[in-house]
Design a protein around this motif. Structure first.
Motif, PDB file in Angstrom:
ATOM      1  N   ASP A 131       3.925 -54.021 -36.253  1.00  0.00           N
ATOM      2  CA  ASP A 131       2.805 -53.148 -36.595  1.00  0.00           C
ATOM      3  C   ASP A 131       2.552 -52.966 -38.080  1.00  0.00           C
ATOM      4  O   ASP A 131       1.486 -52.505 -38.467  1.00  0.00           O
ATOM      5  CB  ASP A 131       3.010 -51.764 -35.978  1.00  0.00           C
ATOM      6  N   GLN A 190       1.818 -44.733 -34.996  1.00  0.00           N
ATOM      7  CA  GLN A 190       0.611 -45.088 -34.232  1.00  0.00           C
ATOM      8  C   GLN A 190      -0.553 -44.159 -34.564  1.00  0.00           C
ATOM      9  O   GLN A 190      -1.697 -44.608 -34.692  1.00  0.00           O
ATOM     10  CB  GLN A 190       0.913 -45.096 -32.724  1.00  0.00           C
ATOM     11  N   ALA A 191      -0.290 -42.884 -34.747  1.00  0.00           N
ATOM     12  CA  ALA A 191      -1.351 -41.942 -35.118  1.00  0.00           C
ATOM     13  C   ALA A 191      -1.836 -42.205 -36.539  1.00  0.00           C
ATOM     14  O   ALA A 191      -3.037 -42.134 -36.822  1.00  0.00           O
ATOM     15  CB  ALA A 191      -0.855 -40.503 -34.977  1.00  0.00           C
ATOM     16  N   ARG A 236      11.492 -46.216 -37.823  1.00  0.00           N
ATOM     17  CA  ARG A 236      11.279 -47.199 -36.742  1.00  0.00           C
ATOM     18  C   ARG A 236      12.204 -48.394 -36.910  1.00  0.00           C
ATOM     19  O   ARG A 236      12.563 -48.759 -38.016  1.00  0.00           O
ATOM     20  CB  ARG A 236       9.834 -47.713 -36.758  1.00  0.00           C
ATOM     21  N   LEU A 240       9.512 -53.067 -34.515  1.00  0.00           N
ATOM     22  CA  LEU A 240       8.245 -52.319 -34.578  1.00  0.00           C
ATOM     23  C   LEU A 240       7.600 -52.458 -35.950  1.00  0.00           C
ATOM     24  O   LEU A 240       6.379 -52.577 -36.059  1.00  0.00           O
ATOM     25  CB  LEU A 240       8.466 -50.846 -34.241  1.00  0.00           C
ATOM     26  N   ALA A 253      -1.854 -45.091 -38.166  1.00  0.00           N
ATOM     27  CA  ALA A 253      -2.683 -46.308 -38.121  1.00  0.00           C
ATOM     28  C   ALA A 253      -4.023 -46.022 -37.457  1.00  0.00           C
ATOM     29  O   ALA A 253      -5.069 -46.502 -37.930  1.00  0.00           O
ATOM     30  CB  ALA A 253      -1.944 -47.425 -37.406  1.00  0.00           C
ATOM     31  N   ALA A 254      -4.040 -45.242 -36.376  1.00  0.00           N
ATOM     32  CA  ALA A 254      -5.283 -44.920 -35.662  1.00  0.00           C
ATOM     33  C   ALA A 254      -6.249 -44.124 -36.539  1.00  0.00           C
ATOM     34  O   ALA A 254      -7.466 -44.216 -36.365  1.00  0.00           O
ATOM     35  CB  ALA A 254      -4.974 -44.151 -34.383  1.00  0.00           C
ATOM     36  N   ASN A 267       7.733 -44.202 -34.145  1.00  0.00           N
ATOM     37  CA  ASN A 267       6.574 -44.925 -33.631  1.00  0.00           C
ATOM     38  C   ASN A 267       5.505 -43.988 -33.079  1.00  0.00           C
ATOM     39  O   ASN A 267       4.328 -44.153 -33.379  1.00  0.00           O
ATOM     40  CB  ASN A 267       6.995 -45.933 -32.564  1.00  0.00           C
ATOM     41  N   GLU A 268       5.913 -42.990 -32.281  1.00  0.00           N
ATOM     42  CA  GLU A 268       4.935 -42.119 -31.625  1.00  0.00           C
ATOM     43  C   GLU A 268       5.179 -40.627 -31.840  1.00  0.00           C
ATOM     44  O   GLU A 268       4.479 -39.810 -31.259  1.00  0.00           O
ATOM     45  CB  GLU A 268       4.882 -42.426 -30.130  1.00  0.00           C
TER      46      GLU A 268
END
Length: 125
Positions: free
Chosen positions: A45, A114-115, A37, A41, A117-118, A86-87
């Motif tokens: 994040d 993102q996944a 990233r 970003l 962190a989620a 990132n995604e």
């Protein structure tokens, strides 16, 4: 061919990992997690502890074990390298590029940072 078709074709050659699988591979198999990233970003994040940060435009030079510009963590072509963006889109293409350099175990993280962190996996801000 459009980008969606290209992405589908390239992903067919990867054994992509979920965040949980990637975390286990890092802990149990000495896999190397590589964060491609861009800085904004990462600043926004956070970072995954222990991940090697290599901007996408330097990836091939830093990850090729034969390159004079390789990262010290890049020791051989046999190490499992898990690329994350990132995604989870650019990382698929990046992982295939690493495979073309002989890093045959290179893959990427489904859903990217993102996944991760989620899922509540470790992130430092």
């Amino acid at each position: 061919m459009d980008i969606d078709a290209l992405l589908e074709r390239e992903r067919a050659e990867l054994r992509r990992l979920t965040p949980g699988e990637a975390a286990r591979a890092v802990a149990e198999e000495d896999a190397l997690l590589v964060d491609i990233r861009y800085a904004a970003l990462r600043d926004r994040d956070g970072l995954i502890p222990g991940a090697l940060v290599v901007e996408r435009n330097e990836l091939e030079w830093r990850m090729d074990p034969q390159s004079a510009h390789r990262s010290p963590e890049t020791t051989d072509h046999e190490r499992l390298v898990i690329v994350l963006c990132n995604e989870g889109y650019a990382s698929s293409l990046a992982a295939r590029s690493l495979q073309a350099l002989g890093l045959h175990r290179a893959t990427d993280l489904i859903g990217g940072f993102q996944a991760w962190a989620a899922e509540g996996l470790p992130v430092t801000r």
